[in-house]
Design a protein around this motif. Structure first.
Motif, PDB file in Angstrom:
ATOM      1  N   HIS A 258       0.805  -1.220   0.000  1.00  9.13           N
ATOM      2  CA  HIS A 258       0.000   0.000   0.000  1.00  9.13           C
ATOM      3  C   HIS A 258       0.841   1.276   0.000  1.00  9.13           C
ATOM      4  N   ALA A 273      -5.794   2.088   5.644  1.00 14.78           N
ATOM      5  CA  ALA A 273      -5.699   1.149   4.522  1.00 14.78           C
ATOM      6  C   ALA A 273      -6.358  -0.185   4.870  1.00 14.78           C
ATOM      7  N   ARG A 281     -12.217  -1.537  -2.529  1.00 16.04           N
ATOM      8  CA  ARG A 281     -11.022  -1.785  -3.348  1.00 16.04           C
ATOM      9  C   ARG A 281     -11.414  -2.143  -4.786  1.00 16.04           C
TER      10      ARG A 281
END
Length: 527
Positions: A258, A273, A281
């Motif tokens: 990430h 995240a 996502r």
């Protein structure tokens, strides 16, 4: 009555949404003639074609002498399959009336002439719409963003479709018109991968303090569940609230995927995240697929490609990455624009003229507090006649009546070098006097230009002359503190783009959406 029924049926099929069908640009030049086979054909009523408000559709049927064309079962099956499975490419099947077309197909043998004509028109209209969306995107970035400068892509959809139709090569048309970029192909793979993940039911992770290895924290149970879900952690875990060594290594793997500092410290960035759901996502991947369809389908032989959210610059020559650099990009308030251009000039020892935004937001307030602010930064004030203005004589009520120029040097805001390229935003690539920024994981820190790490090595590489621009020669130029400009003779394209998702070795890669574009774009794609 048949014509009236036909007209009402078409209106109902194309009017399911309040918005009008998107106009497809007229084809370039005259479309080739469609070669019809012996299957059942009926006449197309040109008045019905006019209801679609598409010149492309009219031209398509002009090439068939206004007769239906989709009599061949295999050709119809291919089109229907592509529209039905549009979601595998990040598109929405119902944007192309997939279910309604399949209903027509299920009763094809019993359709009267009017219904058969309707079906034929809708097949053509929606397949061409699908092809247009695949080639250049569903939305137009020029209408969405004022700071995206991309050449509009033109697509002669009739020419492409009819040639494939006549040669019985419809099965290759969809692959051929999509972007050739490896990143785009990896995004298609990303969509396949994320669809293979099960549904998730993991609660939102809440932690007010950083978590380090050996800590005990109740949030670690949900954190471990997330790591197991995304396969950053393998095997079984007892799901305790202890931050053990196995979890530490898994967190570092997750952080690296990430673009976070992979130090194993679970802070706000890592928590944020981790809290992205599978669905969110997936939406991010779909938004990025749309962006890549806006970009040129094929890249130049030599180019710089900057991924703004990844804070990275890659120099690619003959399909080989020859240099990689960390970069600093604009903040969310002063965004780095999306640009496709050509590199033109390297400038050593540049001066820096304070731009209007920085003048208004930074310089004027600072000068009102301290008249020596600019002098300490080696910035000289000039009036409209080019005369130097003493800071004490500067009129704070009319700051726009002056030019503010910083002399060359190591501490110049542009550093020791800048690279110029044509654009409408007065931005360029350059060195910086904040060289410590490059070690940060979040590098959204500039006023819009892109700051490049180790820029003199980059200049030497692209000027590509070991005699005129050897390291010693460049050092001598820098030491002179004289501003010197040199043309870049080798042709490099510049792609300054924005993407936040891709795939590498079957691993999903994501970056923080620093300008908050993903969710808004996805929403517009689905409405």
């Amino acid at each position: 009555m048949k014509k009236l029924y036909f007209f009402l049926l078409v209106c109902s099929l194309i009017g399911c949404k309040k918005e009008e069908p998107k106009k497809i640009p007229a084809a370039i030049g005259k479309a080739p003639e469609i070669i019809l086979t012996d299957e059942r054909k009926v006449e197309i009523d040109t008045a019905i074609l006019s209801t679609f408000k598409s010149e492309t559709l009219k031209q398509f049927y002009a090439s068939s002498d206004n007769k239906t064309v989709w009599g061949n079962l295999e050709k119809r099956k291919y089109v229907l399959s592509q529209l039905k499975n549009a979601d595998k490419l990040g598109l929405e099947p119902e944007d192309y009336k997939a279910s309604q077309l399949l209903k027509f197909e299920s009763r094809i043998s019993s359709l009267n002439d009017a219904n058969l004509a309707t079906y034929d028109i809708l097949l053509t209209y929606n397949f061409e719409k699908f092809l247009n969306h695949l080639y250049k995107g569903k939305l137009n970035p020029k209408t969405l963003y004022s700071d995206w400068d991309l050449d509009e892509k033109t697509f002669d959809v009739n020419n492409v479709l009819i040639k494939a139709f006549n040669k019985n090569k419809l099965d290759s048309i969809v692959d051929n018109i999509q972007p050739k970029s490896l990143t785009y192909k990896e995004l298609i793979k990303s969509l396949e991968i994320i669809n293979s993940f099960p549904d998730e039911d993991i609660k939102t992770i809440e932690s007010l303090k950083k978590i380090t290895v050996k800590d005990t924290n109740s949030a670690l149970i949900a954190i471990k569940q997330k790591l197991l879900f995304w396969k950053d952690m393998s095997g079984k875990d007892s799901l305790t609230n202890i931050y053990d060594a196995k979890t530490f290594e898994s967190v570092k793997k997750f952080q690296a995927r990430h673009g976070l500092a992979d130090d194993g410290v679970i802070g706000p960035g890592t928590i944020s995240a981790l809290n992205y759901s599978k669905e969110r996502r997936k939406q991010q991947i779909i938004a990025n697929l749309e962006r890549w369809r806006w970009y040129p389908n094929e890249l130049a032989e030599n180019y710089f490609i900057i991924n703004i959210p990844d804070y990275s610059l890659n120099v690619v020559e003959n399909q080989d990455t020859t240099l990689v650099r960390n970069v600093v990009v604009g903040t969310s308030k002063r965004r780095t624009p999306v640009i496709t251009s050509i590199l033109k000039t390297v400038v050593f020892n540049p001066t820096w003229t304070v731009p209007p935004t920085i003048l208004k937001e930074d310089v004027v307030p600072a000068m009102k507090r301290n008249r020596n602010y600019l002098a300490k930064k080696n910035i000289t004030i000039y009036d409209t006649s080019g005369n130097v203005v003493d800071p004490q004589a500067w009129n704070e009520n009319k700051p726009g009546n002056y030019r503010y120029i910083q002399s060359p040097g190591y501490n110049n805001s542009l550093g020791l070098m800048k690279i110029l390229f044509p654009n409408h935003h007065s931005v360029y690539l350059h060195d910086t006097n904040h060289r410590n920024y490059f070690v940060r994981s979040n590098r959204s820190l500039s006023s819009g230009c892109v700051r490049v790490e180790n820029p003199l090595e980059l200049a030497k590489h692209i000027l590509n002359d070991s005699v005129r621009f050897s390291k010693d020669r460049i050092d001598t130029i820098i030491a002179s503190k004289k501003t010197m400009s040199f043309k870049i003779n080798k042709k490099y394209a510049l792609y300054q783009w924005y993407w936040t998702a891709w795939c590498k070795k079957n691993q999903l890669i994501f970056r923080a959406d620093i300008y908050n574009l993903d969710s808004d774009l996805y929403s517009k794609l689905r409405h």
